[in-house]
Design an enzyme around this catalytic site. Structure first.
Site, PDB file in Angstrom:
ATOM      1  CE  LYS A   1       4.876  13.086   1.886  1.00 50.21           C
ATOM      2  NZ  LYS A   1       5.103  11.664   1.603  1.00 50.21           N
ATOM      3  CB  THR A   2       4.099  15.103  -4.682  1.00 56.42           C
ATOM      4  OG1 THR A   2       5.140  15.140  -3.711  1.00 56.42           O
ATOM      5  CG2 THR A   2       4.397  16.114  -5.764  1.00 56.42           C
TER       6      THR A   2
ATOM      7  CG  ASP B   1       5.876  18.324  -2.104  1.00 52.21           C
ATOM      8  OD1 ASP B   1       5.635  17.587  -1.132  1.00 52.21           O
ATOM      9  OD2 ASP B   1       6.078  17.877  -3.254  1.00 52.21           O
ATOM     10  CD  GLU B   2       9.872  16.400  -0.154  1.00 51.08           C
ATOM     11  OE1 GLU B   2      10.112  16.018   1.007  1.00 51.08           O
ATOM     12  OE2 GLU B   2       9.877  15.641  -1.142  1.00 51.08           O
TER      13      GLU B   2
ATOM     14  CD  GLN C   1      10.087  10.837   2.498  1.00 54.12           C
ATOM     15  OE1 GLN C   1      10.763  11.000   1.483  1.00 54.12           O
ATOM     16  NE2 GLN C   1       8.787  10.689   2.474  1.00 54.12           N
TER      17      GLN C   1
ATOM     18  NE  ARG D   1      12.736   8.545  -2.290  1.00 52.55           N
ATOM     19  CZ  ARG D   1      11.548   9.106  -2.016  1.00 52.55           C
ATOM     20  NH1 ARG D   1      10.931   9.837  -2.902  1.00 52.55           N
ATOM     21  NH2 ARG D   1      10.953   8.915  -0.856  1.00 52.55           N
TER      22      ARG D   1
END
Ligand code: ATP
Ligand code: MG
Length: 718
Positions: A35-36, A220-221, A251, A601
């Protein structure tokens, strides 16, 4: 760099998102699916293909560190630095706007940002002024209330009065707090967002200006935006700007701080024809780690539902380690990191993640003992440390004598004989005359008893004198001068032991930071810019230093990051899931998402550790292993025994006694009383391994707990 190289390294779904001509897009996808990466490539695409200038792009990231990384990645991709592009956190961008348009925002030019601690101090002052009962309504509760309202975009005036005494009290405090902040030019974090939003609503010409300037917004996020952040975006975008939002409902971990997962749906309703793109391939983690992550998150009921797959390798199994106590857990982690480094790996490729900041100290100690350099994100961040905040308060006072929060912080720090009574008197005068504490001190100084009067006079003179140097000195020269003249450095030098020493080192580090500081705007004074950044960016800076170091952080601050080797420490009920979340299913689901964030992560290897007994916040507790461990399919998890033998987990709840096959043949037993030549008498707590290198842990009456190699310890049975 040309068009193909922007989309070359992307899969078809990512390409679609990056090169789309649709004005509104939502990329909804699981962890590590790129995504990022899509955001970064889309920015490059907008510039190289659609012909946008950096100036026309606004990108919102979750941390300042992420903003810096995004800039770097874009530079790498397009071959030059994207000057003039706005990239930052919601708070950072709001601050930037307010700095530029302070008058339109109804703020004084040199307004100060209040962090959480300063905010609480102001609230406590409000309590005193209102004669509010702090027992009945703890000030922290009021702080929580105020922040919650601001996150929803509500000022005190917007909130309906209600007969319930809680609301009556809170509203009264909120009103008085707003007045105090307005008077002092103080702006808390929530206020930054609220004012930035009001700026759009109250100044249409300003909004129009930015709507002309920006062409595309990227976020983002997105799952962790709160109401006021979303409202700010929505007004700015209007129906004029394009928007690309990326996020993952699995998330969403800031619900407790007002984040609204519903904003994902709101976005698709509020804007016309939003195209949704789903990414399903994970490029980050091994298949084994993904399986564990999916196992955990699938236990949550309320999900939009996604599947993640990888064509990568299975990789290593996850390892689960049960520490005898938190010290043992930390030692285990430290030693595994030692092994990792010995194999020629980077320290910065390792992260230790934990649920609560308080866990970090023991981990830090273990790393120190093993001489493994580490760095901490969040928690006791550099700029949040007491001595640093005190130093910054002096600097703030030099810039603005009427900064009451700064004044209160340092008037008697270091102690200079100005007692609570005197300070209270200054507060009363300030309140009575609607003036700042500084102004009150200037008038009141003559009326104080001799000793206090001298002390206050000395303080005022010292600050005024330093303020004269403010323009002529360099930032580090000034800070140095302030630390000396205020007596702050000397004060901490005299504080005994390790702690005083650390504080002095930190202050010295502050001077270093000042020396290295490059102001974004070189034409205006550096100090105000430095202070604002220090407060906003609290401590993320220290992680930029060049030394290769292990990364320590809370699970919350690990969002968006990735590391080849990850440890999740403290996998225990009550700690994680946090005990505050156990009663509410919504909160528990958020904890589980946090666990999913942690697991995802890891790129290559994941260790999960817990302690059978733990001393935390000064209390000993015996917790069961976290329920999240049970959600991990057992075929991807192996239990690491103290002897480093590996076996499948049979039961997760182990008593120390199940470890007692170790140390057999040592001639000693668990719980046995022994004597050591130097350390004296003690009790055997545990064994590790057998044979000549087998180790024993002894709790000595006078020396505390120690690990020793049995062979050399020469223990004597009592
Ligand atoms: P998170 O949800 O954790 O924020 P994300 O969806 O933002 O994750 P990224 O950080 O963008 O994911 O990507 C994860 C990793 O996968 C990165 O190392 C990224 O470079 C890599 N990656 C993503 N897409 C591709 C691709 N098409 N080819 C190769 N590597 C990729
Ligand atoms: Mg990301």
């Amino acid at each position: 760099m040309d068009v193909t190289s922007i989309i070359d390294s992307l899969n078809p779904a990512q390409r679609e998102a990056v090169s789309s001509a649709d004005p509104y897009q939502l990329v909804l996808a699981g962890a590590g699916s790129g995504k990022t990466r899509v955001l970064v490539h889309r920015i490059a695409w907008l510039m190289q293909v659609e012909g946008l200038s950096p100036y026309q792009i606004l990108a919102v990231t979750f941390t300042n560190k992420a903003a810096r990384e995004m800039r770097e990645r874009i530079s790498d991709l397009i071959g030059f630095a994207p000057q003039g592009m706005w990239v930052g956190t919601f708070h950072g961008l709001a601050h930037r706007l307010l700095k530029m348009h302070w008058r339109d925002a109804g703020l004084p030019e040199g307004f100060q940002i209040l962090d959480a601690e300063d905010q609480l101090r102001v609230i406590k002052r409000v309590y005193a002024a209102l004669n509010m009962d702090a027992e009945k309504w703890p000030p922290r509760q009021a702080q929580w209330y105020i922040n919650e309202q601001k996150d929803e975009g509500l000022r005190a005036a917007h909130i309906q009065q209600s007969p319930d005494p809680f609301t009556v009290a809170m509203l009264q405090i909120y009103h008085a707090y707003e007045e105090a902040c307005q008077r002092g030019g103080l702006v808390d974090f929530g206020e930054l967002l609220l004012r930035a939003h009001e700026l759009w609503l109250n100044k249409p010409e300003l909004l129009a200006h930015y709507q002309d300037r920006f062409q595309h917004i990227l976020v983002d996020e997105f799952q962790d935006t709160n109401s006021i952040q979303y409202a700010w975006l929505r007004v700015l975008a209007g129906n004029k700007l394009g928007m690309t939002a990326v996020g993952d409902d699995d998330q969403s971990i800031y619900g407790w701080r007002g984040a609204k997962i519903e904003n994902i749906q709101n976005y698709t309703h509020d804007f016309e024809a939003v195209t949704t793109v789903r990414l399903e391939q994970n490029y980050r983690s091994t298949a084994t780690i993904l399986k564990a992550a999916n196992g955990v998150i699938s236990q949550n009921a309320n999900r939009l539902g996604k599947t993640l797959w990888t064509d990568g390798q299975d990789g290593e199994l996850l390892s689960l380690y049960a520490g005898f106590n938190e010290q043992d857990e930390a030692r285990f982690i430290g030693e595994r990191i030692q092994d990792w480094i010995a194999k020629g790996n980077m320290r910065s490729d390792v992260a230790i993640l934990y649920r609560s900041n308080a866990q970090s100290r023991i981990l830090e100690e273990a790393l120190l003992r093993l001489q493994i350099p580490y760095r901490i994100y969040g928690g006791h961040r550099f700029y949040e440390r007491l001595e640093i905040k005190n130093a910054l308060a002096y600097l703030r006072l030099l810039m603005n004598r009427h900064d009451d929060a700064a004044f209160e912080r340092v008037i008697n720090t270091p102690t200079r004989g100005i007692g609570d009574k005197t300070v209270q008197r200054l507060r009363d005068t300030a309140r009575a005359h609607q003036q700042s504490l500084w102004a009150a001190a200037e008038t009141e100084v003559e009326n104080l008893p001799a000793r206090a009067s001298n002390a206050v006079r000395g303080f005022l003179a010292m600050v005024s004198e330093l303020a004269e140097d403010y323009q002529s000195l360099t930032l580090d020269g000034l800070t140095d001068q302030v630390l000396e003249a205020s007596g702050l450095l000397e004060f901490y030098r005299r504080e005994k032991g390790e702690r005083g020493q650390t504080r002095v080192e930190n202050l010295e580090e502050l001077i270093n930071a000042c020396r290295a500081y490059e102001a974004p705007d070189p034409d205006s004074p550096a100090l105000p810019q430095f202070i604002d950044e220090a407060v906003l960016d609290a401590g993320e800076r220290q992680a930029e230093s060049d030394e290769d170091a292990v990364q320590l952080m809370t699970l919350h601050s690990a969002k968006g990051l990735e590391f080849p080797l990850v440890f999740m420490a403290g996998m225990e009920e009550n700690l994680f899931p946090h005990k505050m979340s156990l009663e509410e299913s919504g909160r528990l689901e958020e904890e589980r998402r946090l666990c999913y964030v942690g697991i995802t992560r890891a790129m290559e290897k994941l260790y999960l550790t817990y302690a059978e007994t733990r001393r935390l916040y000064g209390q000993e507790s015996f917790n069961r292993v976290s329920r999240f461990i049970r959600d991990i399919p057992s075929e991807v998890l192996q239990e690491v025994r103290l002897s480093a033998n590996v076996s499948r987990p049979t039961s997760f709840v182990k008593k120390p006694a199940t470890l007692s096959d170790e140390g057999s043949g040592s001639g000693f037993a668990l719980g046995q009383q022994v004597k050591h030549k130097i350390f004296g008498e003690g009790v055997i707590l545990s064994f590790e391994g057998n044979g000549p290198n087998g180790r024993v842990q002894v709790n000595f009456v006078n020396e505390g707990t120690k690990w020793m190699v049995l062979q050399y310890a020469k223990l004597q049975a009592l």
